[in-house]
Design a protein around this motif. Structure first.
Motif, PDB file in Angstrom:
ATOM      1  N   GLN A  79      85.686  20.992 -10.151  1.00 11.77           N
ATOM      2  CA  GLN A  79      85.303  19.608  -9.932  1.00 11.77           C
ATOM      3  C   GLN A  79      85.241  18.884 -11.274  1.00 11.77           C
ATOM      4  OE1 GLN A  79      85.067  18.342  -6.856  1.00 11.77           O
ATOM      5  NE2 GLN A  79      85.528  20.393  -6.056  1.00 11.77           N
ATOM      6  N   PRO A  80      85.431  17.557 -11.261  1.00 13.47           N
ATOM      7  CA  PRO A  80      85.281  16.819 -12.516  1.00 13.47           C
ATOM      8  C   PRO A  80      83.864  16.975 -13.062  1.00 13.47           C
ATOM      9  CG  PRO A  80      86.345  15.469 -10.831  1.00 13.47           C
ATOM     10  CD  PRO A  80      85.833  16.688 -10.142  1.00 13.47           C
ATOM     11  N   LEU A  81      83.763  17.294 -14.314  1.00 16.88           N
ATOM     12  CA  LEU A  81      82.450  17.514 -14.909  1.00 16.88           C
ATOM     13  C   LEU A  81      81.586  16.272 -14.807  1.00 16.88           C
ATOM     14  CD1 LEU A  81      80.585  19.403 -16.489  1.00 16.88           C
ATOM     15  CD2 LEU A  81      81.715  18.670 -18.587  1.00 16.88           C
ATOM     16  N   ALA A  82      82.166  15.096 -15.020  1.00 11.08           N
ATOM     17  CA  ALA A  82      81.397  13.855 -14.996  1.00 11.08           C
ATOM     18  C   ALA A  82      80.870  13.536 -13.611  1.00 11.08           C
ATOM     19  CB  ALA A  82      82.256  12.705 -15.516  1.00 11.08           C
TER      20      ALA A  82
ATOM     21  N   ALA B  23      86.594  18.832 -19.294  1.00 11.79           N
ATOM     22  CA  ALA B  23      86.746  17.896 -18.178  1.00 11.79           C
ATOM     23  C   ALA B  23      86.266  18.421 -16.840  1.00 11.79           C
ATOM     24  CB  ALA B  23      88.219  17.482 -18.055  1.00 11.79           C
ATOM     25  N   SER B  24      86.207  19.746 -16.666  1.00 11.52           N
ATOM     26  CA  SER B  24      85.974  20.325 -15.339  1.00 11.52           C
ATOM     27  C   SER B  24      84.825  21.324 -15.349  1.00 11.52           C
ATOM     28  CB  SER B  24      87.244  21.029 -14.844  1.00 11.52           C
ATOM     29  OG  SER B  24      88.345  20.141 -14.821  1.00 11.52           O
ATOM     30  N   ILE B  25      84.309  21.560 -14.143  1.00 13.42           N
ATOM     31  CA  ILE B  25      83.231  22.532 -13.955  1.00 13.42           C
ATOM     32  C   ILE B  25      83.540  23.342 -12.704  1.00 13.42           C
ATOM     33  CG2 ILE B  25      81.805  20.877 -12.656  1.00 13.42           C
ATOM     34  CD1 ILE B  25      79.343  22.170 -14.050  1.00 13.42           C
ATOM     35  N   TRP B  26      83.219  24.630 -12.732  1.00  9.32           N
ATOM     36  CA  TRP B  26      83.542  25.477 -11.589  1.00  9.32           C
ATOM     37  C   TRP B  26      82.561  26.640 -11.477  1.00  9.32           C
ATOM     38  CZ3 TRP B  26      86.466  24.942 -15.987  1.00  9.32           C
ATOM     39  CH2 TRP B  26      86.622  26.070 -16.810  1.00  9.32           C
ATOM     40  N   LEU B  27      82.521  27.244 -10.299  1.00 16.10           N
ATOM     41  CA  LEU B  27      81.691  28.416 -10.069  1.00 16.10           C
ATOM     42  C   LEU B  27      82.438  29.673 -10.511  1.00 16.10           C
ATOM     43  CD1 LEU B  27      80.274  27.656  -6.495  1.00 16.10           C
ATOM     44  CD2 LEU B  27      79.119  27.321  -8.694  1.00 16.10           C
TER      45      LEU B  27
END
Length: 297
Positions: free
Chosen positions: A123-126, A158-162
């Motif tokens: 997902q977008p980090l922001a 830019a992104s974040i994930w599990l």
């Protein structure tokens, strides 16, 4: 004859007791046990998938809609339709995964299930809108790691994930661009296969019944699929907790990763020195610091 302590000695003894009571906890487990009510957050009933298997045993999965919204929407719809009722855990691969659903992949899905779903891998980090508690140690699979919204997370700019940690639940799929529907799920039962991060959608984690999944007989077929004569684990039902009668609902809480209790817990996971540990590790892997979850007192 017994010796009676003087009043001064008794007062000193009580003082030592008070000091012991105020002493900081020495182990991560002690931090969790002593965490105040303010350090815990309730998990919403519609974020709990309750799977009842043979002999009335139960597996509870906490869903992560903020990290895999499209897949979690499908999973909620599948649960409401009772789609997993009568299915089974049909694959158990040693040091890898336990998988359940329809092994033929031919049974029709309920109406309204999105079949051509986008890849819910990051997902977008922001857009997360949550502050991230950083884990200040190097990670082999991501530029940065930490904790957000009660979950372990990996990140780039830019992104974040599990991450694929022990107990995490993912969506089985075929070759890309297929991303799976959520009808076929698996739980990680071995060493964290982090190479799968951002290649498969992770939709949550097992918070009850992990011991059952991890101790199932391994399948003798290719990739751990049960062969003829080997018994899959029957699934009697799978429902959202919000759709169960209130008396049958499980209630769970997750530790607030922004709390002082979690900071203490994380510090001790990385630098434990107590009656058992002589040498602090000086660091901790993301998957070796699971966010504490407990049944509501």
């Amino acid at each position: 004859m017994p010796i009676r302590p003087t009043a001064a000695i008794a007062a000193l003894f009580l003082g030592f007791q008070a000091l012991a009571a105020d002493a900081p906890p020495k182990t991560p487990a002690a931090v969790v046990a002593q965490a105040p009510a303010s350090a815990w957050q309730a998990i919403a009933p519609d974020a709990l998938l309750v799977m009842t298997v043979e002999s009335g045993r139960r597996i509870v999965i906490q869903l992560a809609p903020r990290f895999a919204p499209a897949h979690v929407a499908n999973i909620r719809a599948l649960a409401k339709a009772g789609w997993w009722d009568g299915k089974s855990v049909y694959r158990v691969q040693d040091n890898y995964v336990a998988q359940w659903g329809d092994p033929t992949e031919k049974l029709p899905l309920p109406a309204g299930i999105a079949a051509d779903i986008k890849a819910d891998y990051a997902q977008p980090l922001a857009a997360l809108g949550q502050s991230v508690v950083p884990l200040p140690y190097p990670d082999a699979y991501a530029p940065r790691t930490g904790f957000a919204d009660g979950w372990p997370v990996a990140m780039d700019e830019a992104s974040i994930w599990l991450p694929h940690c022990y107990g995490m639940v993912g969506v089985a799929r075929n070759l890309s661009p297929d991303a799976g529907t959520g009808a076929e799920l698996y739980a990680v039962i071995g060493q964290a296969p982090r190479q799968l991060d951002r290649n498969i959608a992770l939709i949550g984690r097992v918070i009850e019944g992990m011991g059952l999944l991890a101790s199932l007989p391994r399948g003798s077929g290719e990739m751990g699929f049960y062969a003829s004569g080997e018994k899959p684990l029957p699934i009697m039902s799978a429902r959202l907790a919000s759709d169960l009668p209130e008396a049958e609902r499980p209630y769970y809480q997750v530790m607030d990763v922004g709390s002082q209790s979690f900071a203490d817990y994380l510090r001790l996971r990385a630098n434990r020195k107590d009656d058992f540990y002589d040498r602090p590790a000086g660091g901790v892997d993301l998957c070796n610091a699971p966010v504490p979850v407990r049944a509501r007192p």
